[in-house]
Design a protein around this motif. Structure first.
Motif, PDB file in Angstrom:
ATOM      1  N   GLY A 278      49.988  50.916  69.135  1.00  0.00           N
ATOM      2  CA  GLY A 278      49.912  49.473  69.347  1.00  0.00           C
ATOM      3  C   GLY A 278      48.811  49.092  70.326  1.00  0.00           C
ATOM      4  O   GLY A 278      48.110  48.090  70.143  1.00  0.00           O
ATOM      5  N   LYS A 279      48.630  49.911  71.337  1.00  0.00           N
ATOM      6  CA  LYS A 279      47.572  49.640  72.319  1.00  0.00           C
ATOM      7  C   LYS A 279      46.184  49.854  71.717  1.00  0.00           C
ATOM      8  O   LYS A 279      45.231  49.153  72.074  1.00  0.00           O
ATOM      9  N   GLN A 280      46.074  50.814  70.799  1.00  0.00           N
ATOM     10  CA  GLN A 280      44.803  50.990  70.091  1.00  0.00           C
ATOM     11  C   GLN A 280      44.491  49.762  69.237  1.00  0.00           C
ATOM     12  O   GLN A 280      43.359  49.289  69.200  1.00  0.00           O
ATOM     13  N   VAL A 281      45.509  49.264  68.554  1.00  0.00           N
ATOM     14  CA  VAL A 281      45.331  48.061  67.735  1.00  0.00           C
ATOM     15  C   VAL A 281      44.862  46.899  68.616  1.00  0.00           C
ATOM     16  O   VAL A 281      43.945  46.147  68.247  1.00  0.00           O
ATOM     17  N   ALA A 282      45.456  46.766  69.787  1.00  0.00           N
ATOM     18  CA  ALA A 282      45.084  45.696  70.713  1.00  0.00           C
ATOM     19  C   ALA A 282      43.628  45.820  71.146  1.00  0.00           C
ATOM     20  O   ALA A 282      42.911  44.816  71.260  1.00  0.00           O
ATOM     21  N   ARG A 283      43.159  47.020  71.367  1.00  0.00           N
ATOM     22  CA  ARG A 283      41.759  47.229  71.756  1.00  0.00           C
ATOM     23  C   ARG A 283      40.817  46.751  70.649  1.00  0.00           C
ATOM     24  O   ARG A 283      39.754  46.163  70.923  1.00  0.00           O
ATOM     25  N   ILE A 284      41.215  46.979  69.404  1.00  0.00           N
ATOM     26  CA  ILE A 284      40.394  46.518  68.285  1.00  0.00           C
ATOM     27  C   ILE A 284      40.410  44.995  68.204  1.00  0.00           C
ATOM     28  O   ILE A 284      39.382  44.357  67.986  1.00  0.00           O
ATOM     29  N   LEU A 285      41.581  44.402  68.401  1.00  0.00           N
ATOM     30  CA  LEU A 285      41.674  42.941  68.397  1.00  0.00           C
ATOM     31  C   LEU A 285      40.846  42.337  69.524  1.00  0.00           C
ATOM     32  O   LEU A 285      40.336  41.215  69.403  1.00  0.00           O
ATOM     33  N   ASP A 286      40.681  43.087  70.599  1.00  0.00           N
ATOM     34  CA  ASP A 286      39.871  42.626  71.732  1.00  0.00           C
ATOM     35  C   ASP A 286      38.379  42.806  71.495  1.00  0.00           C
ATOM     36  O   ASP A 286      37.564  42.403  72.335  1.00  0.00           O
ATOM     37  N   GLY A 287      38.010  43.440  70.382  1.00  0.00           N
ATOM     38  CA  GLY A 287      36.601  43.557  70.041  1.00  0.00           C
ATOM     39  C   GLY A 287      36.040  44.961  69.959  1.00  0.00           C
ATOM     40  O   GLY A 287      34.878  45.156  69.586  1.00  0.00           O
ATOM     41  N   LYS A 288      36.845  45.972  70.284  1.00  0.00           N
ATOM     42  CA  LYS A 288      36.381  47.352  70.221  1.00  0.00           C
ATOM     43  C   LYS A 288      36.326  47.817  68.764  1.00  0.00           C
ATOM     44  O   LYS A 288      37.184  47.442  67.952  1.00  0.00           O
ATOM     45  N   GLN A 289      35.334  48.631  68.429  1.00  0.00           N
ATOM     46  CA  GLN A 289      35.195  49.152  67.071  1.00  0.00           C
ATOM     47  C   GLN A 289      35.972  50.465  66.906  1.00  0.00           C
ATOM     48  O   GLN A 289      35.948  51.314  67.810  1.00  0.00           O
ATOM     49  N   PRO A 290      36.662  50.662  65.781  1.00  0.00           N
ATOM     50  CA  PRO A 290      37.422  51.905  65.568  1.00  0.00           C
ATOM     51  C   PRO A 290      36.581  53.162  65.759  1.00  0.00           C
ATOM     52  O   PRO A 290      37.064  54.163  66.291  1.00  0.00           O
ATOM     53  N   LYS A 291      35.334  53.126  65.319  1.00  0.00           N
ATOM     54  CA  LYS A 291      34.471  54.303  65.418  1.00  0.00           C
ATOM     55  C   LYS A 291      34.232  54.739  66.851  1.00  0.00           C
ATOM     56  O   LYS A 291      33.844  55.888  67.112  1.00  0.00           O
ATOM     57  N   ASP A 292      34.469  53.824  67.792  1.00  0.00           N
ATOM     58  CA  ASP A 292      34.242  54.119  69.210  1.00  0.00           C
ATOM     59  C   ASP A 292      35.532  54.427  69.967  1.00  0.00           C
ATOM     60  O   ASP A 292      35.501  54.621  71.187  1.00  0.00           O
ATOM     61  N   ILE A 293      36.666  54.471  69.261  1.00  0.00           N
ATOM     62  CA  ILE A 293      37.954  54.748  69.900  1.00  0.00           C
ATOM     63  C   ILE A 293      38.401  56.159  69.499  1.00  0.00           C
ATOM     64  O   ILE A 293      38.744  56.402  68.340  1.00  0.00           O
ATOM     65  N   PRO A 294      38.415  57.115  70.424  1.00  0.00           N
ATOM     66  CA  PRO A 294      38.828  58.478  70.084  1.00  0.00           C
ATOM     67  C   PRO A 294      40.260  58.525  69.567  1.00  0.00           C
ATOM     68  O   PRO A 294      41.100  57.692  69.931  1.00  0.00           O
ATOM     69  N   VAL A 295      40.537  59.488  68.727  1.00  0.00           N
ATOM     70  CA  VAL A 295      41.900  59.702  68.225  1.00  0.00           C
ATOM     71  C   VAL A 295      42.804  60.054  69.410  1.00  0.00           C
ATOM     72  O   VAL A 295      42.439  60.850  70.277  1.00  0.00           O
ATOM     73  N   GLY A 296      43.968  59.434  69.444  1.00  0.00           N
ATOM     74  CA  GLY A 296      44.912  59.676  70.531  1.00  0.00           C
ATOM     75  C   GLY A 296      45.904  60.774  70.195  1.00  0.00           C
ATOM     76  O   GLY A 296      46.185  61.046  69.021  1.00  0.00           O
ATOM     77  N   PHE A 297      46.420  61.415  71.232  1.00  0.00           N
ATOM     78  CA  PHE A 297      47.416  62.476  71.071  1.00  0.00           C
ATOM     79  C   PHE A 297      48.506  62.305  72.120  1.00  0.00           C
ATOM     80  O   PHE A 297      48.245  61.804  73.218  1.00  0.00           O
ATOM     81  N   ILE A 298      49.728  62.704  71.766  1.00  0.00           N
ATOM     82  CA  ILE A 298      50.796  62.826  72.746  1.00  0.00           C
ATOM     83  C   ILE A 298      50.688  64.243  73.300  1.00  0.00           C
ATOM     84  O   ILE A 298      50.925  65.215  72.582  1.00  0.00           O
ATOM     85  N   LYS A 299      50.279  64.371  74.545  1.00  0.00           N
ATOM     86  CA  LYS A 299      49.868  65.670  75.070  1.00  0.00           C
ATOM     87  C   LYS A 299      51.025  66.608  75.393  1.00  0.00           C
ATOM     88  O   LYS A 299      50.851  67.815  75.423  1.00  0.00           O
ATOM     89  N   LYS A 300      52.192  66.067  75.640  1.00  0.00           N
ATOM     90  CA  LYS A 300      53.297  66.934  76.036  1.00  0.00           C
ATOM     91  C   LYS A 300      54.533  66.620  75.203  1.00  0.00           C
ATOM     92  O   LYS A 300      54.940  65.467  75.095  1.00  0.00           O
ATOM     93  N   GLY A 301      55.106  67.665  74.608  1.00  0.00           N
ATOM     94  CA  GLY A 301      56.332  67.482  73.851  1.00  0.00           C
ATOM     95  C   GLY A 301      57.554  67.470  74.764  1.00  0.00           C
ATOM     96  O   GLY A 301      57.497  67.927  75.905  1.00  0.00           O
TER      97      GLY A 301
END
Length: 328
Positions: A278-301
């Motif tokens: 959801g926060k990634q989506v918000a960054r795009i709505l704020d004007g950021k381009q998908p190509k400039d947003i690294p893929v996110g990971f949940i680092k710890k299980g």
């Protein structure tokens, strides 16, 4: 030119300015209500949690449904033809950002929508699925959050729960690219650890009962690993009926699959994954381009253990994992 004419011109000028300002305000208000479209692959608690998390992530970033963002939602119920129809619906609606929950939904959106942003939630292998070119530089109109499980930690945990583990069964849906890749990654790790690996595949949930019985017959396997597999997740009771009858523990990668009868998992928190999406989506709505947003990971299980299964199978909780979260 007399005063009357000058006055008329002044009134007309003010009216024109006012009308322009009013139109500008209306346009601004219209633009302030972007559209986010969410396509969920199927109904399942894990995917439902991701969906809830997306709303929460948007809210945390200042986007509230009905106030400053319009959210469309469709559930394909695991049907590929539904995915295509719903992806086309989002394209025709000109959604600003389309979100695919699980790889099949994300791939359908990415194949359909090429001129607007697409965000995936819970794609285990987004590069192999051709959603992005790389994790750090996605490169196109697609980015998102992966649900890659910590497989090395998972294998270590399985060996602690089953000290005499020698033969590991791995079951997955052959048509699910993400599940297949994750299953093969675990098989490679297990072989390097000196285990005998026995793979089993299904093409649909209709195959699960027979395949599961075949897998656990005659003590062929000491434990079973299940990757992040939407088909098996939706039919876990069928798998668990067979494995429980044979006294074989099942180790999935998702907490909801542990709740449905798996013994334990180094689990990715699906709600947190959704929030991050959801926060990634918000960054795009704020004007950021998908190509400039690294893929996110949940680092710890989070280690999740089914206490009832632990007792049913006559196993004990390894002391290294006494901080585990128990589910019923």
């Amino acid at each position: 030119m007399n005063k009357k004419i000058w006055g008329t011109i002044g009134v007309l000028t003010l009216f024109t300015v006012f009308a322009g300002v009013h139109e500008s305000v209306q346009t601004s208000q219209h633009k302030a209500m972007p559209k986010v479209a969410i396509l969920q692959f199927m109904k399942h608690p894990a995917l439902d949690d991701i969906n809830k998390g997306i709303y929460e992530g948007l809210s945390q970033a200042g986007y509230h449904e009905g106030k400053n963002v319009k959210i469309m939602y469709e559930n394909a119920q695991g049907d590929q033809s539904n995915l295509k129809t719903m992806a086309s619906k989002f394209e025709n609606a000109n959604a600003d950002v389309s979100v695919g929950i699980a790889t099949p939904a994300a791939v359908s959106l990415a194949n359909t929508i090429t001129d607007k942003a697409v965000v995936f939630a819970a794609s285990t292998t987004p590069i192999q699925s051709k959603l992005v070119k790389s994790y750090n530089h996605p490169g196109g109109n697609v980015t998102g959050v992966s649900d890659q499980a910590p497989l090395a930690a998972q294998l270590k945990m399985m060996k602690k729960f089953v000290p005499n583990l020698k033969n590991l069964g791995v079951i997955y849906t052959s048509s699910d690219d993400s599940a297949s890749i994750q299953a093969k990654q675990m098989m490679n790790l297990a072989k390097k650890a000196g285990l005998q690996v026995k793979p089993y595949t299904i093409s649909s949930s209709n195959d699960l009962n027979q395949t599961a019985k075949q897998m656990v017959a005659n003590s062929q396997v000491d434990a079973v690993f299940v990757p992040t597999d939407n088909t098996i997740a939706g039919a876990m009771p069928t798998l668990i009926d067979s494995t429980n009858a044979a006294g074989v523990p099942v180790f999935p990668t998702v907490d909801t699959m542990v709740k449905d009868g798996g013994l334990a998992a180094e689990s990715i928190n699906q709600k947190k994954l959704g929030v991050q999406t959801g926060k990634q989506v918000a960054r795009i709505l704020d004007g950021k381009q998908p190509k400039d947003i690294p893929v996110g990971f949940i680092k710890k299980g989070d280690l999740v253990v089914n206490k009832a299964q632990l007792s049913r199978l006559g196993l004990t909780l390894p002391k290294e994992y006494n901080q585990a979260k128990f589910v019923k």
